[in-house]
Design a protein around this motif. Structure first.
Motif, PDB file in Angstrom:
ATOM      1  N   LEU A 143       0.822  -1.220   0.000  1.00  0.00           N
ATOM      2  CA  LEU A 143       0.000   0.000   0.000  1.00  0.00           C
ATOM      3  C   LEU A 143       0.857   1.270   0.000  1.00  0.00           C
ATOM      4  N   LEU A 209     -10.588  -2.319   7.307  1.00  0.00           N
ATOM      5  CA  LEU A 209      -9.879  -1.508   6.320  1.00  0.00           C
ATOM      6  C   LEU A 209     -10.734  -0.309   5.942  1.00  0.00           C
ATOM      7  N   GLN A 213      -7.513   2.251   2.072  1.00  0.00           N
ATOM      8  CA  GLN A 213      -6.774   0.988   2.117  1.00  0.00           C
ATOM      9  C   GLN A 213      -7.358  -0.031   1.139  1.00  0.00           C
TER      10      GLN A 213
END
Length: 368
Positions: A143, A209, A213
């Protein structure tokens, strides 16, 4: 190769018959419906062979080595659903009872449904055939950057839930494969894995999340899959609906589509609509809605053989439909350039021609 029984079979599950040649390591041996469902005696072409639907579960067990249970996704699949009004039991309970009979005869059970995964403790491990999602663990997602997807991407979405996105994806996927294109596809149901299509990754449902994300996670996931499979085209079915129905029944605001567009930009967008007598203004309305709400262009429309039941939708706040004859849908799509139906093989071929031609004009795909 496992010989499988489809149980309980209905038209909702005809993809297993229509695209049986895509099933990996399985061949369909029996079509068994619920008693009194109205499907007994109907014939379907299965891999160039005419197969008759029967209610005789015990007799058909002798022909198969495994069963693919087709559970209802309605948690309360009882009388009020008006599907099998003579049943006192929940449809899924009837399926479980017959699966236990099959297990006594050492038949294997294909587990690719959440309903069964949560209730499989009574199935011996040696008789379990698991169909797993191919995904990436959250801990392995960095990420740290946003990746550019170089392969052309096709999105398949629907105005409301239940408008056959998986069947649309399969129809075009099958046609593209027949033309020797290499396709990486993501479906909205886990049983897509049986056809060589990847299901929507579980991390997208993870409430821990946040949206950023999830967007970065799917972007990285798509990039890794692109690099691994090196496809000519990527097809993605978008879970859920994309538009509110009314003030009384908002249904879905397209939040999943919004996240998906931020993760992977589509080069071609297909929208599925319920059957109705549409005019040009109606199609223009939907084009403007997606342009204004999501900043994307609707490239084509699929008309599903389902007419929306407004009063039931607003009473239940969930999509409810009446099934429409294919002939009526054929009339709606006749001689219309951007309109097709996954049930009509000729219209699917024309839609695939149009899709490829448009991507060629964008310089995104080359012909073999």
């Amino acid at each position: 190769m496992e010989k499988i029984m489809l149980y309980p079979f209905s038209e909702e599950n005809d993809s297993y018959v229509r695209y049986c040649k895509l099933l990996n390591d399985y061949t369909v041996s029996s079509l068994v419906c619920l008693k009194g469902s109205g499907y007994s005696g109907k014939q379907y072409k299965v891999d160039d062979t005419e197969m008759t639907v029967t209610e005789n579960f015990e007799e058909e067990l002798e022909k198969c080595s495994a069963i693919l249970p087709l559970f209802s996704d309605k948690e309360d699949a009882k009388l009020e659903e008006r599907e099998f009004v003579f049943f006192e039991k929940n449809v899924n309970e009837i399926i479980i009872e017959n699966l236990k009979k099959a297990i006594e005869q050492q038949k294997k059970v294909i587990i690719c449904d959440k309903y069964l995964r949560n209730r499989k403790e009574w199935i011996p491990e040696k008789l379990q055939i698991h169909i797993y999602r191919e995904t990436i663990e959250k801990s392995k997602l960095s990420l740290k950057q946003f990746h550019n997807i170089k392969t052309p991407v096709i999105f398949i979405a629907s105005a409301f839930e239940g408008l056959d996105k998986t069947k649309i994806l399969l129809s075009i996927y099958n046609e593209l494969l027949s033309r020797e294109y290499k396709i990486l596809a993501f479906g909205t149901r886990q049983d897509c894995e049986l056809f060589g299509i990847h299901s929507y990754p579980e991390f997208m449902y993870d409430e821990k999340l946040d949206d950023n994300q999830k967007i970065l996670s799917f972007n990285e996931y798509a990039k890794r899959m692109e690099m691994e499979y090196t496809p000519d085209l990527i097809m993605i079915g978008i879970p859920g609906g994309t538009a509110p129905f009314s003030a009384k029944a908002p249904l879905d605001f397209g939040t999943t589509l919004y996240k998906m567009i931020r993760a992977v930009v589509p080069d071609y967008f297909i929208l599925s609509l319920p059957y109705a007598n549409y005019n040009d203004m109606d199609y223009q309305y939907w084009e403007k809605y997606f342009e204004n709400s999501f900043g994307i262009t609707v490239d084509s429309f699929n008309i599903s053989p389902k007419s929306i039941l407004q009063q039931m939708v607003e009473r239940n706040n969930s999509a409810k439909y009446l099934t429409i004859d294919r002939e009526e849908v054929d009339l709606e799509i006749k001689n219309k350039e951007k309109i097709f139906c996954y049930l009509n093989a000729d219209s699917v071929k024309k839609e695939t021609d149009r899709l490829i031609q448009q991507l060629k004009e964008y310089g995104k795909v080359e012909l073999f």
